[in-house]
Motif scaffolding. Sequence first.
Motif, PDB file in Angstrom:
ATOM      1  N   VAL A 239       0.832  -1.209   0.000  1.00 53.22           N
ATOM      2  CA  VAL A 239       0.000   0.000   0.000  1.00 53.22           C
ATOM      3  C   VAL A 239       0.863   1.253   0.000  1.00 53.22           C
ATOM      4  CG1 VAL A 239      -1.657   1.337   1.347  1.00 53.22           C
ATOM      5  CG2 VAL A 239      -1.989  -1.119   1.058  1.00 53.22           C
ATOM      6  N   SER A 240       1.877   1.275   0.870  1.00 50.40           N
ATOM      7  CA  SER A 240       2.743   2.463   0.956  1.00 50.40           C
ATOM      8  C   SER A 240       3.570   2.650  -0.318  1.00 50.40           C
ATOM      9  CB  SER A 240       3.671   2.339   2.170  1.00 50.40           C
ATOM     10  OG  SER A 240       4.502   1.188   2.051  1.00 50.40           O
ATOM     11  N   THR A 241       3.884   1.546  -1.018  1.00 46.74           N
ATOM     12  CA  THR A 241       4.647   1.657  -2.260  1.00 46.74           C
ATOM     13  C   THR A 241       3.795   2.198  -3.396  1.00 46.74           C
ATOM     14  OG1 THR A 241       6.044  -0.201  -1.595  1.00 46.74           O
ATOM     15  CG2 THR A 241       6.055   0.379  -3.925  1.00 46.74           C
ATOM     16  N   SER A 242       2.553   1.769  -3.475  1.00 43.88           N
ATOM     17  CA  SER A 242       1.671   2.198  -4.565  1.00 43.88           C
ATOM     18  C   SER A 242       1.006   3.545  -4.309  1.00 43.88           C
ATOM     19  CB  SER A 242       0.589   1.138  -4.805  1.00 43.88           C
ATOM     20  OG  SER A 242      -0.167   0.928  -3.620  1.00 43.88           O
ATOM     21  N   GLN A 243       0.960   3.995  -3.064  1.00 39.67           N
ATOM     22  CA  GLN A 243       0.272   5.248  -2.755  1.00 39.67           C
ATOM     23  C   GLN A 243       0.907   6.469  -3.420  1.00 39.67           C
ATOM     24  OE1 GLN A 243      -2.651   5.297  -1.211  1.00 39.67           O
ATOM     25  NE2 GLN A 243      -2.769   7.480  -1.654  1.00 39.67           N
ATOM     26  N   PRO A 244       2.253   6.576  -3.472  1.00 41.20           N
ATOM     27  CA  PRO A 244       2.835   7.744  -4.173  1.00 41.20           C
ATOM     28  C   PRO A 244       2.422   7.836  -5.638  1.00 41.20           C
ATOM     29  CG  PRO A 244       4.495   6.689  -2.805  1.00 41.20           C
ATOM     30  CD  PRO A 244       3.299   5.801  -2.780  1.00 41.20           C
ATOM     31  N   ILE A 245       2.192   6.684  -6.279  1.00 45.54           N
ATOM     32  CA  ILE A 245       1.732   6.713  -7.672  1.00 45.54           C
ATOM     33  C   ILE A 245       0.364   7.379  -7.752  1.00 45.54           C
ATOM     34  CG2 ILE A 245       1.141   5.277  -9.659  1.00 45.54           C
ATOM     35  CD1 ILE A 245       3.107   3.194  -8.642  1.00 45.54           C
TER      36      ILE A 245
END
Length: 367
Positions: A239-245
């Motif tokens: 979740v934290s990896t995809s959230q910046p996208i």
Amino acid sequence: MIQQFFILCSGADRDVLDTCSRGEKNKYAGIGATVFFTAILAAIAASYALYTIFDNAYRAILFGILWGFVIFNLDRFIVSTLKKRDNWWKEFGMAIPRLILAVIIAIVISKPLELKIFEKEIDRVMLSQKNDYTVQNQGEILAAYTPEINKLDAEITGLKTEIATKETEVNNLYEIYIAEAEGTAGTELLGKGPVYQEKRDKHDAALEELTALKAANADKIAFAEAEKTRLRDEFNTAVSTSQPIINNFDGLMARIDAMKELPWLPSLFIFLLFLAIETAPIFSKLISPMGEYDIKLADHEATIKAWSAQKAAQRKTLTETDHILNDRIYTDIANEEELYNYKKKMAKEIMKRQQDAFYRRQTKILG
């Protein structure tokens, strides 16, 4: 000075326009000013649009200025190639491709400015979209981990149920041998006889099994809980990896899509404004009668055309006359005996030299 600059922007022939009245000069200066300021607006719009792409002000301004020059050149070409003639329908037919190009330019210019004008409203729509994307993204990621987590939960529940079942069995065996000792059940004899001991041994064996089962299942439950913790950590990492996208989902196309959620009427009026600005020079030429500049320009072009046709006719006449003279000259020369004898003599000389050369080459080959 300013008037001369705007006349240059209009694409008019300054040599012809200099011989016209002040009113004609003002007319084409106004057309040139429209072309110039349209290019300025195009440069601003392109700079903003490119800033949303590159996120670099210097690069966006550089490409925006370049785009402004492109629009300036296109508008100047459109206006300068539309010439007034006596046939209005013919003029309109010639103007249709230019009007289509003007509409395309108006769309390209107006859209980035619409994005800037409605920036706050678009940001609100995009925030709502980002929230929806965040919920959807978390749901999709969770769906990938849910089956394995559910499997671990079922395994933990099964292990705990197995312990509870064994505990119930041990408790029942305890009540049975106590009741036997008290004489309230079983043989109904008070005291600890052989039957009591047998039931007590059965209870003690079950209790040992329960103790061993608890130890074994506790290890299994701890391992399953550790796996669940690992899966939760992987889920949080995903979740934290995809959230910046999702947070960076604010590019040009995203803003254009977000603007579709807003009322269409204000956007339409802005587009019509730029369309009117872009097509104003074309329609002003179409609806205005032929002026002094148009008449002189048409006369100048007709003069050049007539002069060019006259030169072509003269070249054709000279060529035809030259062909006739050459035919007559070579016909007269062909009938002269002196030229015949001279050419015959030279031909004989050439044939002799060819024969001598052939003889020398054959002698050299034969040795």
